[in-house]
Motif scaffolding. Sequence first.
Motif, mmCIF file in Angstrom:
data_model
loop_
_atom_site.group_PDB
_atom_site.id
_atom_site.type_symbol
_atom_site.label_atom_id
_atom_site.label_comp_id
_atom_site.label_asym_id
_atom_site.label_seq_id
_atom_site.Cartn_x
_atom_site.Cartn_y
_atom_site.Cartn_z
ATOM 1 N N TYR A 186 1.048 -1.328 -0.085
ATOM 2 C CA TYR A 186 0.046 -0.187 0.019
ATOM 3 C C TYR A 186 0.839 1.204 -0.077
ATOM 4 C CZ TYR A 186 -3.555 3.264 1.387
ATOM 5 O OH TYR A 186 -4.406 4.424 1.453
ATOM 6 N N PHE A 187 2.074 1.319 0.736
ATOM 7 C CA PHE A 187 2.902 2.408 0.932
ATOM 8 C C PHE A 187 4.186 2.227 0.156
ATOM 9 C CE2 PHE A 187 0.287 2.734 4.864
ATOM 10 C CZ PHE A 187 -0.107 3.999 5.025
ATOM 11 N N ASP A 188 4.396 3.394 -0.448
ATOM 12 C CA ASP A 188 5.526 3.117 -1.657
ATOM 13 C C ASP A 188 6.885 2.762 -0.570
ATOM 14 O OD1 ASP A 188 7.462 3.309 -3.547
ATOM 15 O OD2 ASP A 188 7.409 5.338 -3.980
ATOM 16 N N THR A 189 7.540 1.532 -0.405
ATOM 17 C CA THR A 189 8.889 1.012 -0.070
ATOM 18 C C THR A 189 9.458 0.499 -1.164
ATOM 19 O OG1 THR A 189 7.301 0.590 2.114
ATOM 20 C CG2 THR A 189 9.411 -0.470 1.993
ATOM 21 N N ARG A 190 10.840 1.086 -0.908
ATOM 22 C CA ARG A 190 11.868 0.700 -1.819
ATOM 23 C C ARG A 190 13.264 0.746 -0.942
ATOM 24 N NH1 ARG A 190 10.043 2.061 -7.322
ATOM 25 N NH2 ARG A 190 7.985 3.267 -7.193
ATOM 26 N N TYR A 242 26.014 -2.337 1.657
ATOM 27 C CA TYR A 242 25.239 -1.329 2.197
ATOM 28 C C TYR A 242 23.638 -1.481 1.862
ATOM 29 C CZ TYR A 242 29.915 0.365 3.246
ATOM 30 O OH TYR A 242 31.220 0.254 3.538
ATOM 31 N N VAL A 243 22.782 -1.280 2.448
ATOM 32 C CA VAL A 243 21.376 -1.201 2.211
ATOM 33 C C VAL A 243 20.747 0.086 2.618
ATOM 34 C CG1 VAL A 243 19.420 -2.400 2.288
ATOM 35 C CG2 VAL A 243 21.408 -3.736 2.271
ATOM 36 N N ALA A 244 20.098 0.761 1.877
ATOM 37 C CA ALA A 244 19.353 1.875 2.106
ATOM 38 C C ALA A 244 17.813 1.764 1.893
ATOM 39 C CB ALA A 244 19.955 3.276 1.415
ATOM 40 N N GLY A 245 16.867 2.173 2.869
ATOM 41 C CA GLY A 245 15.404 1.818 2.497
ATOM 42 C C GLY A 245 14.592 3.300 2.708
ATOM 43 N N TRP A 246 13.635 3.316 1.675
ATOM 44 C CA TRP A 246 12.796 4.600 1.676
ATOM 45 C C TRP A 246 11.634 3.730 2.028
ATOM 46 C CZ3 TRP A 246 16.972 4.004 -1.421
ATOM 47 C CH2 TRP A 246 17.712 4.992 -1.432
ATOM 48 N N LEU A 247 11.070 4.189 3.308
ATOM 49 C CA LEU A 247 10.050 3.484 4.108
ATOM 50 C C LEU A 247 8.969 4.528 4.104
ATOM 51 C CD1 LEU A 247 11.810 1.538 6.346
ATOM 52 C CD2 LEU A 247 11.472 0.946 4.101
ATOM 53 N N ALA A 248 7.712 4.314 3.437
ATOM 54 C CA ALA A 248 6.724 5.277 3.714
ATOM 55 C C ALA A 248 5.366 4.645 4.595
ATOM 56 C CB ALA A 248 6.031 5.451 2.413
ATOM 57 N N GLU A 249 5.243 5.263 5.684
ATOM 58 C CA GLU A 249 4.070 4.790 6.523
ATOM 59 C C GLU A 249 3.374 6.132 7.102
ATOM 60 O OE1 GLU A 249 1.882 3.103 9.049
ATOM 61 O OE2 GLU A 249 3.217 1.442 7.948
ATOM 62 N N ARG A 250 1.929 5.677 7.328
ATOM 63 C CA ARG A 250 1.294 6.980 7.718
ATOM 64 C C ARG A 250 1.278 6.854 9.401
ATOM 65 N NH1 ARG A 250 -3.952 4.307 5.535
ATOM 66 N NH2 ARG A 250 -4.272 2.720 7.272
ATOM 67 N N ASP A 251 1.344 5.957 10.142
ATOM 68 C CA ASP A 251 1.308 5.742 11.555
ATOM 69 C C ASP A 251 2.640 5.776 12.337
ATOM 70 O OD1 ASP A 251 -1.391 5.621 11.340
ATOM 71 O OD2 ASP A 251 -1.332 3.467 10.855
ATOM 72 N N THR A 252 3.655 6.660 11.911
ATOM 73 C CA THR A 252 4.849 6.910 12.462
ATOM 74 C C THR A 252 4.709 7.893 13.497
ATOM 75 O OG1 THR A 252 5.718 8.014 10.748
ATOM 76 C CG2 THR A 252 6.377 5.855 10.596
ATOM 77 N N TRP A 253 5.568 7.925 14.627
ATOM 78 C CA TRP A 253 5.625 8.795 15.652
ATOM 79 C C TRP A 253 6.868 9.028 16.236
ATOM 80 C CZ3 TRP A 253 6.014 5.495 19.922
ATOM 81 C CH2 TRP A 253 5.648 4.167 19.550
#
Length: 79
Positions: free
Chosen positions: A53-57, A68-79
């Motif tokens: 559902y969220f754009d995660t790459r 080395y691993v980098a992540g772009w993680l989208a989440e609406r419920d982060t705090w």
Amino acid sequence: MSAETRDLRPEVVYPCRHTSSSPVIRGRLDEPLWAQAPRTTRFVDAAEGGVAYFDTRAALTWDENCLYVAGWLAERDTW
């Protein structure tokens, strides 16, 4: 080839380029190294099997010492 072996075929190939300079590990992905690294396609939802559902790459690169691993993680419920 057994049925068990046929089920283990790879589904996705992730690009991973060699780098001559190591990234600075500080939790930020604004370095030219990460801007130039190819990103994966969107991740798959593990429960449903479709595109998440969220754009995660991710992006991967390596040098003679590390992967080395980098992540772009989208989440609406982060705090």
